[in-house]
Design an enzyme around this catalytic site. Sequence first.
Site, PDB file in Angstrom:
ATOM      1  N   GLU A  41      -6.672   8.698   2.345  1.00 17.98           N
ATOM      2  CA  GLU A  41      -5.893   9.920   2.585  1.00 17.98           C
ATOM      3  C   GLU A  41      -6.819  11.095   2.884  1.00 17.98           C
ATOM      4  O   GLU A  41      -7.867  11.249   2.252  1.00 17.98           O
ATOM      5  CB  GLU A  41      -5.124  10.168   1.285  1.00 17.98           C
ATOM      6  CG  GLU A  41      -4.217  11.337   1.305  1.00 17.98           C
ATOM      7  CD  GLU A  41      -3.712  11.629  -0.108  1.00 17.98           C
ATOM      8  OE1 GLU A  41      -3.659  10.712  -0.960  1.00 17.98           O
ATOM      9  OE2 GLU A  41      -3.403  12.806  -0.351  1.00 17.98           O
ATOM     10  N   SER A  44     -11.302  -0.846   2.983  1.00 16.64           N
ATOM     11  CA  SER A  44     -10.545  -1.008   4.242  1.00 16.64           C
ATOM     12  C   SER A  44     -10.133   0.361   4.754  1.00 16.64           C
ATOM     13  O   SER A  44      -9.469   1.110   4.045  1.00 16.64           O
ATOM     14  CB  SER A  44      -9.278  -1.820   4.003  1.00 16.64           C
ATOM     15  OG  SER A  44      -9.600  -3.025   3.385  1.00 16.64           O
ATOM     16  N   ARG A  91       0.836  -1.227   0.000  1.00 18.49           N
ATOM     17  CA  ARG A  91       0.000   0.000   0.000  1.00 18.49           C
ATOM     18  C   ARG A  91       0.863   1.267   0.000  1.00 18.49           C
ATOM     19  O   ARG A  91       0.526   2.276   0.653  1.00 18.49           O
ATOM     20  CB  ARG A  91      -0.938   0.033   1.219  1.00 18.49           C
ATOM     21  CG  ARG A  91      -1.884  -1.136   1.316  1.00 18.49           C
ATOM     22  CD  ARG A  91      -2.937  -1.134   0.218  1.00 18.49           C
ATOM     23  NE  ARG A  91      -3.935  -2.142   0.451  1.00 18.49           N
ATOM     24  CZ  ARG A  91      -3.875  -3.404  -0.011  1.00 18.49           C
ATOM     25  NH1 ARG A  91      -2.857  -3.785  -0.786  1.00 18.49           N
ATOM     26  NH2 ARG A  91      -4.837  -4.263   0.253  1.00 18.49           N
TER      27      ARG A  91
END
Length: 334
Positions: free
Chosen positions: A332, A234, A166
């Site tokens: 984010e 997630s 990630r």
Amino acid sequence: MTSPMPLNFDLTGHNTLGLRASTHYARRIEDASELPELFAQAERDGLPVRLLGGGSNVILGEHYEGITALMATRGKSLSEGADGAVLLEAQAGETWHDLVTWTVAQGLWGLENLALIPGTVGAAPIQNIGAYGVELCDRFHSLDAYDRTTGSVVTLGAADCRFAYRHSVFKEQPGRYVVTTVRLQLKRNGEPELSYRELSGLGSVDHPARVMDAVIALRTSKLPDWRVLGNAGSFFHNPIVSATVGRAFGVANPTAPAYAQADGTIKLSAGWLIEQAGLKGYRSGPVGVSERHALVLVNYGGATRTDLMALAEHVVETVQQRFAIALKREPELL
Ligand SMILES: Cc1cc2nc3c(=O)[nH]c(=O)nc-3n(C[C@H](O)[C@H](O)[C@H](O)COP(=O)(O)OP(=O)(O)OC[C@H]3O[C@@H](n4cnc5c(N)ncnc54)[C@H](O)[C@@H]3O)c2cc1C
């Protein structure tokens, strides 16, 4: 040709969490050649610019005093190579899942495990998307990006992108690059990747569509549909802890999933931690922890970033107190 810039544009429908959000200006980028002019104009006007793809990995604030560039460039092509190798090239604004189904329909192996991940092609390298035993970096060839620091277009290979779980160089240098084109390496005569426990029962598989269908069925059964109940998939990374911490955790929690990594660290399951902390289905006003999957935070309607971040903080603190493990947010703050 440049597209007009709507003023105080509503972005509530442009983020999968469905958070209430707007931007001073919005600009659809339909051709990568518009980028230099966009950044020059923004500099002249003293306005910041941020990029938005499908809005499936961001937590938008209520209002952005700047320009939100909506990546909408289109186009995809295949080049046949030797020994059944096929190079796929796609523009940043293409929808990721549509690209997966397009390649699978042509019998190409490579992207089938990454089906049904929302968002655009251009954002896929940003967090090196991954699912069901495959990460983007496993299929990556190269990408083109507009480098805002030099005003030039660069081609980056896998090593330049610094892919990890990630993670990529784009997270290390946020805002520097606009990904415009992504190239992936596919195969005509590929092998299924079935190492993920829930795919291992598929047996002998002779077409990537069988894997893709199984992945779609698994994802649909586990994850709430963001079109019905706003979410960003997630919400936390699976924590990676040292071998010492992992061993102590395993002794105290013998039923907890734990995956040894090649570098000796141990990956724990964030969903398990949240569920065991008693938070699955927990609700606080317009937001909550999904009843179906503890790793997914959901917007029941009308929520803002403030509501969501208060819930996220509660989850992090509860897991920290119960297990002394720190959870890190995946989407984010944009
Ligand atoms: C239901 C659901 C399930 C998900 N499942 C997974 C999963 O299994 N695995 C996984 O890895 N992720 C998953 N995600 C997260 C998300 O889908 C991916 O991270 C996806 O790649 C984000 O794409 P996007 O276009 O929506 O990016 P956005 O959310 O719009 O943007 C994400 C970041 O990329 C930047 N960005 C966007 N386009 C560009 C560009 N062209 N150039 C440079 N920067 C850009 C943005 O500024 C922002 O920083 C899931 C999300 C949801 C909602």
